[in-house]
Design a protein around this motif. Structure first.
Motif, mmCIF file in Angstrom:
data_model
loop_
_atom_site.group_PDB
_atom_site.id
_atom_site.type_symbol
_atom_site.label_atom_id
_atom_site.label_comp_id
_atom_site.label_asym_id
_atom_site.label_seq_id
_atom_site.Cartn_x
_atom_site.Cartn_y
_atom_site.Cartn_z
ATOM 1 N N ASP A 108 0.765 -1.031 -0.064
ATOM 2 C CA ASP A 108 0.077 0.195 -0.079
ATOM 3 C C ASP A 108 0.775 1.098 0.191
ATOM 4 O OD1 ASP A 108 -2.792 -0.567 0.133
ATOM 5 O OD2 ASP A 108 -2.219 -1.817 1.860
ATOM 6 N N ALA A 109 1.993 1.254 0.930
ATOM 7 C CA ALA A 109 3.034 2.357 0.836
ATOM 8 C C ALA A 109 3.340 2.270 -0.557
ATOM 9 C CB ALA A 109 3.959 2.122 1.914
ATOM 10 N N ILE A 110 3.878 1.545 -1.153
ATOM 11 C CA ILE A 110 4.487 1.758 -2.503
ATOM 12 C C ILE A 110 3.566 2.349 -3.424
ATOM 13 C CG2 ILE A 110 5.078 0.218 -4.518
ATOM 14 C CD1 ILE A 110 6.850 -1.480 -2.861
ATOM 15 N N PHE A 111 2.168 1.742 -3.467
ATOM 16 C CA PHE A 111 1.253 2.407 -4.322
ATOM 17 C C PHE A 111 1.165 3.926 -4.212
ATOM 18 C CE2 PHE A 111 -3.091 3.647 -5.215
ATOM 19 C CZ PHE A 111 -3.384 3.324 -6.327
ATOM 20 N N GLU A 112 1.188 4.256 -2.804
ATOM 21 C CA GLU A 112 1.112 5.804 -2.541
ATOM 22 C C GLU A 112 2.171 6.401 -3.133
ATOM 23 O OE1 GLU A 112 2.109 8.923 -0.047
ATOM 24 O OE2 GLU A 112 2.057 7.076 1.555
ATOM 25 N N ALA A 113 3.413 5.747 -3.020
ATOM 26 C CA ALA A 113 4.611 6.382 -3.394
ATOM 27 C C ALA A 113 4.911 6.516 -4.883
ATOM 28 C CB ALA A 113 5.803 5.837 -2.858
ATOM 29 N N LEU A 114 4.242 5.733 -5.805
ATOM 30 C CA LEU A 114 4.503 5.807 -7.322
ATOM 31 C C LEU A 114 3.795 6.577 -8.084
ATOM 32 C CD1 LEU A 114 5.625 1.971 -7.605
ATOM 33 C CD2 LEU A 114 7.110 4.034 -7.198
ATOM 34 N N PRO A 115 4.214 7.100 -9.212
ATOM 35 C CA PRO A 115 3.420 7.882 -10.017
ATOM 36 C C PRO A 115 2.080 7.149 -10.496
ATOM 37 C CG PRO A 115 5.558 7.799 -10.811
ATOM 38 C CD PRO A 115 5.585 6.987 -9.641
ATOM 39 N N LYS A 116 1.031 7.894 -10.777
ATOM 40 C CA LYS A 116 -0.188 7.285 -11.337
ATOM 41 C C LYS A 116 -0.544 7.870 -12.622
ATOM 42 C CE LYS A 116 -1.161 6.570 -6.676
ATOM 43 N NZ LYS A 116 0.067 6.945 -6.324
ATOM 44 N N ASP A 117 -1.438 6.985 -13.419
ATOM 45 C CA ASP A 117 -1.746 7.221 -14.636
ATOM 46 C C ASP A 117 -2.902 8.097 -14.339
ATOM 47 O OD1 ASP A 117 -3.889 5.546 -14.300
ATOM 48 O OD2 ASP A 117 -3.227 3.880 -15.587
ATOM 49 N N ALA A 118 -3.804 8.334 -15.570
ATOM 50 C CA ALA A 118 -5.173 9.307 -15.520
ATOM 51 C C ALA A 118 -5.923 8.374 -14.774
ATOM 52 C CB ALA A 118 -5.564 9.584 -16.877
ATOM 53 N N GLU A 119 -6.030 7.325 -14.619
ATOM 54 C CA GLU A 119 -7.163 6.567 -13.902
ATOM 55 C C GLU A 119 -6.782 6.325 -12.390
ATOM 56 O OE1 GLU A 119 -6.550 5.770 -17.182
ATOM 57 O OE2 GLU A 119 -8.468 7.046 -17.637
ATOM 58 N N GLY A 120 -5.433 6.820 -12.098
ATOM 59 C CA GLY A 120 -4.977 6.334 -10.667
ATOM 60 C C GLY A 120 -4.293 5.255 -10.518
ATOM 61 N N ASN A 121 -4.011 4.485 -11.713
ATOM 62 C CA ASN A 121 -3.268 3.435 -11.743
ATOM 63 C C ASN A 121 -1.681 3.551 -11.534
ATOM 64 O OD1 ASN A 121 -5.693 1.547 -12.001
ATOM 65 N ND2 ASN A 121 -5.585 2.484 -14.345
ATOM 66 N N VAL A 122 -1.022 2.470 -10.881
ATOM 67 C CA VAL A 122 0.326 2.380 -10.920
ATOM 68 C C VAL A 122 0.663 1.250 -11.866
ATOM 69 C CG1 VAL A 122 2.205 1.923 -9.618
ATOM 70 C CG2 VAL A 122 0.662 3.265 -8.757
ATOM 71 N N ILE A 123 1.333 1.338 -12.970
ATOM 72 C CA ILE A 123 1.514 0.323 -13.851
ATOM 73 C C ILE A 123 3.244 0.286 -13.992
ATOM 74 C CG2 ILE A 123 1.309 -0.386 -16.286
ATOM 75 C CD1 ILE A 123 -1.371 -0.224 -14.631
ATOM 76 N N GLU A 124 3.704 -0.819 -13.859
ATOM 77 C CA GLU A 124 5.160 -1.121 -14.107
ATOM 78 C C GLU A 124 5.399 -2.304 -14.847
ATOM 79 O OE1 GLU A 124 7.490 1.654 -10.826
ATOM 80 O OE2 GLU A 124 8.066 -0.233 -11.287
ATOM 81 N N GLY A 125 6.102 -2.283 -15.824
ATOM 82 C CA GLY A 125 6.618 -3.508 -16.499
ATOM 83 C C GLY A 125 5.548 -3.884 -17.554
ATOM 84 N N ASP A 126 5.365 -5.053 -18.073
ATOM 85 C CA ASP A 126 4.513 -5.319 -19.131
ATOM 86 C C ASP A 126 3.161 -5.588 -18.894
ATOM 87 O OD1 ASP A 126 3.715 -5.917 -21.704
ATOM 88 O OD2 ASP A 126 4.861 -7.746 -22.003
#
Ligand code: GDD
Ligand code: MG
Length: 341
Positions: free
Chosen positions: A266-284
């Motif tokens: 949850d803390a990682i989710f909070e720390a990382l940049p989000k797309d327009a829908e508020g998602n954190v997407i990393e990798g494929d």
């Protein structure tokens, strides 16, 4: 001034990415650098690598060495503990190393920092180092206080007292209180979370150790080589419990920067940049109609359809899918796994 970076902690709270043999400090979070490399970089603004000591244990030696080489900091010292005894003995051994191997005198200030936190912005941190070292040189034990956001029980709590030249005297330091106590601190106000960073002179550390943890102080009186030989006899105790809770020389400086100890997904989710829908997407990954969701792939394609408030972490051998807000419970999964082995 010397910088001591603590990099010997285990921990599996970020399972399946962190494992006992690959803990959080070596993960790349919030950029292409590992948290350890980001920590080294933060201090390089003020200190050369040869004035840094990374204290860790044999199991992590290669990870530390690889990170230092990769980022051109191979001249930093790697100090290997013969056994994991928590942070107080690790810091005492580092102080002895500075005195006997690096030739420091007892008046030299040490800045001790964890290796597994996110701090932003990096540039502002340089000024915090200066402030802490200035206060340490007047014989105080300096901590940094973080404005508490909730009644988290995994942190130390610092009750601020009278204002000092910079920061505040510490009225009380309580390491990892239970939930009811943490809630009462929050309700009362005037408390900070302890960031886990400390600054003091070597002399001040050793004096406070004599007073509050004499068994460790006795060991730290031996020359470095002898202390190393006897290290496994050291009590297993954190610096927070051994010194910070007991010493009357502790001051707190409000940190005032973004700080995240990323103790959970949850803390990682909070720390990382989000797309327009508020998602954190990393990798494929393909997020289709997802909102406020983390998708992280380390090899295979991860496709999410219509997910909300979900965390999906793919690794070569394990996939974890969790509801946001419940990621602390991933440690129960690790416990179950241990029972299976
Ligand atoms: N060398 C070495 N040896 N390093 C260690 C050892 C050890 O035996 N044990 C832990 N460390 C390192 C960890 O890798 C981490 O970088 C740092 O020391 C702090 O240890 P943690 O185990 O992460 O401590 P914590 O998070 O439970 O508590 C500390 O940090 C909190 C903030 O994140 C305390 O200082 C709390 O008061 C504080 O609120
Ligand atoms: Mg920690």
């Amino acid at each position: 001034m010397k910088v001591i970076i603590l990099a010997g902690g285990g921990g599996t709270r970020l399972f399946p990415l962190s494992r006992q043999d690959y803990p959080k400090q070596f993960l790349q979070i919030g950029g292409e650098m590992s948290l350890l490399a980001q920590t080294v970089k933060r201090f390089r603004q003020r200190v050369n690598p040869e004035d840094m000591v990374i204290v860790t244990n044999q199991a992590y030696f290669h990870h530390v060495q690889t990170e230092l080489r990769r980022w051109g900091a191979e001249r930093a010292h790697i100090l290997l503990e013969p056994a994991a005894r928590n942070t107080a003995p690790a810091i005492a051994l580092s102080a002895r190393y500075c005195l006997d191997v690096l030739g420091c005198d007892p008046g030299e200030a040490l800045f001790v920092a964890p290796s597994d936190h996110l701090v932003r912005p990096e540039e502002a941190f340089a000024e915090r180092i200066e402030a802490a070292i200035g206060a340490a040189q007047t014989g105080q034990i300096v901590t940094f206080g973080i404005e508490p956001a909730n009644a988290e029980t995994g942190y130390g709590y610092i009750q601020a007292g009278d204002a000092r030249d910079i920061g505040f005297a510490v009225r009380r330091f309580t390491e990892k209180p239970d939930r009811t106590t943490a809630e009462s601190f929050l309700a009362a106000g005037g408390y900070y979370w302890n960031s886990g960073m400390y600054a003091f002179t070597i002399g001040c550390l050793l004096e406070e150790m004599e007073r509050h943890q004499p068994d460790l102080a006795e060991m730290a009186r031996s020359p470095f080589d002898q202390m190393l030989d006897r290290f496994s006899e050291a009590p297993s105790i954190s610096i927070d419990k051994a010194i910070a809770e007991k010493s009357e020389r502790v001051v707190v400086l409000p940190f005032g920067l973004y700080w995240n100890d990323i103790g959970s997904w949850d803390a990682i989710f909070e720390a990382l940049p989000k797309d327009a829908e508020g998602n954190v997407i990393e990798g494929d990954c393909i997020p289709f109609g997802c909102r406020e969701t983390l998708l992280m792939s380390h090899g295979r394609l991860v496709a999410g359809v219509g997910l909300e408030d979900t965390l999906v972490v793919e690794t070569p051998d394990v996939i974890v899918v969790a509801r946001r807000g419940e990621s602390q419970k991933i440690k129960e999964v690790v416990e179950q796994l241990k029972r299976r082995q």
